[in-house]
Design a protein around this motif. Structure first.
Motif, mmCIF file in Angstrom:
data_model
loop_
_atom_site.group_PDB
_atom_site.id
_atom_site.type_symbol
_atom_site.label_atom_id
_atom_site.label_comp_id
_atom_site.label_asym_id
_atom_site.label_seq_id
_atom_site.Cartn_x
_atom_site.Cartn_y
_atom_site.Cartn_z
ATOM 1 N N ALA A 2 1.109 -1.355 -0.022
ATOM 2 C CA ALA A 2 -0.069 0.016 0.090
ATOM 3 C C ALA A 2 0.937 0.818 0.129
ATOM 4 C CB ALA A 2 -0.790 0.118 1.120
ATOM 5 N N ALA A 3 0.307 2.582 -0.380
ATOM 6 C CA ALA A 3 1.111 2.888 -1.097
ATOM 7 C C ALA A 3 1.602 4.407 0.311
ATOM 8 C CB ALA A 3 0.739 5.075 -1.028
ATOM 9 N N ASP A 4 0.744 3.758 1.872
ATOM 10 C CA ASP A 4 0.940 4.707 2.629
ATOM 11 C C ASP A 4 2.406 3.543 4.050
ATOM 12 O OD1 ASP A 4 -0.811 2.301 3.543
ATOM 13 O OD2 ASP A 4 -2.284 3.002 5.233
ATOM 14 N N ALA A 5 2.843 2.154 3.031
ATOM 15 C CA ALA A 5 3.514 1.748 4.150
ATOM 16 C C ALA A 5 4.842 2.094 2.788
ATOM 17 C CB ALA A 5 3.069 0.221 3.727
ATOM 18 N N GLU A 6 5.250 2.644 2.069
ATOM 19 C CA GLU A 6 6.121 3.567 0.769
ATOM 20 C C GLU A 6 6.615 4.775 0.960
ATOM 21 O OE1 GLU A 6 5.105 0.501 -2.631
ATOM 22 O OE2 GLU A 6 4.193 2.316 -2.879
ATOM 23 N N ILE A 7 5.371 5.436 1.816
ATOM 24 C CA ILE A 7 5.375 7.105 2.095
ATOM 25 C C ILE A 7 5.068 7.219 2.482
ATOM 26 C CG2 ILE A 7 3.873 7.757 0.371
ATOM 27 C CD1 ILE A 7 4.934 9.601 -1.301
ATOM 28 N N ARG A 8 5.339 8.554 3.474
ATOM 29 C CA ARG A 8 4.808 8.949 4.677
ATOM 30 C C ARG A 8 4.731 10.554 4.671
ATOM 31 N NH1 ARG A 8 7.694 8.692 8.636
ATOM 32 N NH2 ARG A 8 10.476 7.578 7.187
ATOM 33 N N PHE A 9 3.461 10.830 5.120
ATOM 34 C CA PHE A 9 3.167 11.866 5.005
ATOM 35 C C PHE A 9 2.544 12.681 6.278
ATOM 36 C CE2 PHE A 9 2.986 11.932 0.657
ATOM 37 C CZ PHE A 9 1.881 11.098 0.471
ATOM 38 N N GLU A 10 3.303 13.658 7.850
ATOM 39 C CA GLU A 10 3.071 14.823 8.297
ATOM 40 C C GLU A 10 2.716 15.751 8.152
ATOM 41 O OE1 GLU A 10 6.906 13.262 11.156
ATOM 42 O OE2 GLU A 10 6.980 12.087 8.777
ATOM 43 N N ARG A 11 2.173 16.230 9.076
ATOM 44 C CA ARG A 11 1.768 17.899 9.591
ATOM 45 C C ARG A 11 2.740 18.377 10.799
ATOM 46 N NH1 ARG A 11 -3.009 20.199 6.979
ATOM 47 N NH2 ARG A 11 -2.404 21.484 8.656
ATOM 48 N N ARG A 12 3.788 18.836 10.507
ATOM 49 C CA ARG A 12 4.282 19.106 11.815
ATOM 50 C C ARG A 12 4.196 20.869 11.504
ATOM 51 N NH1 ARG A 12 9.888 16.470 11.335
ATOM 52 N NH2 ARG A 12 9.895 14.054 11.716
ATOM 53 N N GLY A 13 3.496 21.237 12.592
ATOM 54 C CA GLY A 13 3.085 23.104 12.864
ATOM 55 C C GLY A 13 2.967 23.498 11.596
ATOM 56 N N ALA A 14 3.725 24.436 10.572
ATOM 57 C CA ALA A 14 3.633 24.819 9.453
ATOM 58 C C ALA A 14 3.873 23.746 8.184
ATOM 59 C CB ALA A 14 3.901 26.525 9.440
ATOM 60 N N LEU A 15 4.985 22.841 8.622
ATOM 61 C CA LEU A 15 5.274 22.473 7.127
ATOM 62 C C LEU A 15 4.330 21.081 7.502
ATOM 63 C CD1 LEU A 15 7.941 21.014 6.046
ATOM 64 C CD2 LEU A 15 9.079 20.379 7.856
ATOM 65 N N GLY A 16 4.504 20.613 6.034
ATOM 66 C CA GLY A 16 3.812 19.386 5.504
ATOM 67 C C GLY A 16 5.085 18.479 5.199
ATOM 68 N N LEU A 17 5.951 17.911 5.726
ATOM 69 C CA LEU A 17 6.175 16.833 5.537
ATOM 70 C C LEU A 17 6.451 15.327 4.717
ATOM 71 C CD1 LEU A 17 9.458 15.599 5.687
ATOM 72 C CD2 LEU A 17 9.056 15.283 7.917
ATOM 73 N N VAL A 18 6.999 14.785 3.872
ATOM 74 C CA VAL A 18 6.705 13.555 2.829
ATOM 75 C C VAL A 18 8.270 13.175 3.151
ATOM 76 C CG1 VAL A 18 6.597 12.545 1.257
ATOM 77 C CG2 VAL A 18 5.821 14.514 0.926
ATOM 78 N N THR A 19 8.297 11.503 3.360
ATOM 79 C CA THR A 19 9.419 10.646 3.662
ATOM 80 C C THR A 19 8.845 9.951 2.441
ATOM 81 O OG1 THR A 19 9.184 11.682 6.236
ATOM 82 C CG2 THR A 19 10.593 9.363 5.264
ATOM 83 N N LEU A 20 9.833 9.974 1.605
ATOM 84 C CA LEU A 20 9.747 8.559 0.932
ATOM 85 C C LEU A 20 10.753 7.301 1.441
ATOM 86 C CD1 LEU A 20 11.087 10.259 -2.043
ATOM 87 C CD2 LEU A 20 8.949 10.083 -2.136
ATOM 88 N N ASP A 21 9.947 6.013 1.934
ATOM 89 C CA ASP A 21 10.224 4.803 3.070
ATOM 90 C C ASP A 21 9.903 3.817 1.777
ATOM 91 O OD1 ASP A 21 10.996 4.067 4.844
ATOM 92 O OD2 ASP A 21 8.876 4.296 6.008
ATOM 93 N N ARG A 22 10.754 3.446 0.694
ATOM 94 C CA ARG A 22 11.092 2.804 0.609
ATOM 95 C C ARG A 22 12.292 2.011 0.072
ATOM 96 N NH1 ARG A 22 8.975 1.391 -5.793
ATOM 97 N NH2 ARG A 22 9.159 -1.332 -4.832
ATOM 98 N N PRO A 23 13.338 2.271 1.439
ATOM 99 C CA PRO A 23 15.116 1.984 1.714
ATOM 100 C C PRO A 23 15.413 1.147 0.870
ATOM 101 C CG PRO A 23 14.178 2.094 3.716
ATOM 102 C CD PRO A 23 13.338 1.530 2.650
ATOM 103 N N LYS A 24 15.850 0.119 0.895
ATOM 104 C CA LYS A 24 15.754 -1.163 0.502
ATOM 105 C C LYS A 24 15.700 -0.905 -1.271
ATOM 106 C CE LYS A 24 14.950 -4.639 3.627
ATOM 107 N NZ LYS A 24 14.192 -5.683 4.146
#
Length: 350
Positions: A2-24
């Motif tokens: 699922a996409a949510d296992a491969e990419i993460r979205f977070e709200r940190r105050g004024a920041l929207g943070l995207v983490t690409l999470d398929r390190p292998k």
């Protein structure tokens, strides 16, 4: 996955943070990641509480090594045409969304940034290179062409450096990236968490990105800018090679290495890339992305991409059987026609 296992979205105050999470997989972009990423950018664009976005890759080895080439190869070989073009449309639409995103968009780049990884970073407003930054657009080595907006971006680099990057597929480090403007700033990867904390506070983005660190000096590409300009200003790949050979005969190891690299690449891909560099300066960004979609429909119908992926990524024998095998055998009329309207329905990237 699922996409949510491969990419993460977070709200940190004024920041929207995207983490690409398929390190292998070196954070390569899957179809689900492209779709989820684009939808999240659209949501954050409309959200007044989010005033800036940052993107990073998990694992430390790569920011993003590009699109999921193995998946694309499998779709093509198995005749899954709908899946094949769904990926290309989703990736190119994501890149176009990044390019027109109206808020500060910060890419924190640690490790490899290639192909689609360049597409989701270079077209944003801020690109911070770390000490392990490694940029390349190596598509001509797998029978593809520099896409994800490179028709627009690479011809606009100084000293014909974009043509060098497109035709050789060579890798460059942070010093050259800064000199060319591919990176807009430098920070050691150890400072990335601090940068994110500052971005979340909502102050000036440039202040948040300012860290005390000595930027690396320009690398070999910047040092050879005069030679690159002379050789890669040529009007054809054959002429580029002729000028490089001349410079190599006069003692330039850099020219000899560049010529040797080019000669390992798909002749068809080289001719497409050279034509992209010729046409690109007159194109607006949406036109460039559309041209790339048109090109990819032709490449997916051909031989070299599937052979290149086999040779480089699957069998790993590094002995691709390019067809045609020489630049002289490539039909210039076929290259020009490949830029024309696709036979299949064309998406809009405006």
């Amino acid at each position: 996955m699922a996409a949510d296992a491969e990419i993460r979205f977070e709200r940190r105050g004024a920041l929207g943070l995207v983490t690409l999470d398929r390190p292998k997989a070196l954070n390569a972009l899957s179809l689900g990641m492209c779709r989820a990423f684009r939808a999240q950018l659209d949501a954050w664009e409309a959200d007044p509480a989010i005033t800036r976005v940052a993107v990073r890759g998990a694992g430390g080895r790569a920011f993003c090594a590009g699109g999921d080439i193995r998946y694309i190869h499998a779709c093509g070989k198995e005749g899954r045409e709908d899946d094949l073009y769904a990926f290309w449309e989703a990736e190119y639409a994501l890149v176009a969304t990044v390019q027109r995103f109206s808020k500060p968009y910060v890419s924190l780049i640690e490790g490899v940034v290639m192909g689609g990884g360049v597409g989701i970073s270079l077209h944003g407003s801020h690109r911070i290179a770390s000490e392990r930054y490694a940029f390349a657009m190596p598509e001509v080595g797998i029978g593809l062409f520099p896409d994800v907006g490179m028709t627009y971006a690479l011809p606009r680099l100084a000293h014909h450096a974009g043509s060098y990057l497109a035709l050789t597929g060579a890798k460059i480090g942070p010093g050259d990236a800064l000199a060319l403007g591919l990176a807009t700033g430098y920070a050691p990867a150890a400072a990335f968490d601090t940068i994110l904390d500052r971005l979340a506070e909502g102050g000036a983005v440039d202040d948040a990105l300012a860290v005390e660190a000595e930027a690396p000096p320009p690398g070999p590409l910047a040092a050879e800018s005069g030679l690159v300009e002379r050789c890669f200003a040529a009007g054809s790949v054959e002429e580029v090679l002729g000028r490089l050979d001349g410079a190599a005969a006069s003692g330039s190891a850099f020219a000899g290495e560049a010529a040797a690299l080019i000669r390992t690449r798909s002749p068809t891909s080289l001719c497409i890339a050279a034509e992209q560099m010729r046409r690109g300066p007159a194109m607006r960004f949406p036109e460039a992305i559309l041209a790339e979609f048109r090109l990819v429909t032709r490449v997916m119908e051909g031989h070299d991409f599937f052979e290149g992926v086999r040779a480089v990524l699957i069998d790993k024998d590094n002995r691709p059987d390019w067809r045609p095998a020489t630049l002289a055998e490539v039909d210039p009329a076929a290259i020009a026609a490949a830029f024309g309207p696709a036979a299949r329905p064309e998406p809009s990237f405006a």
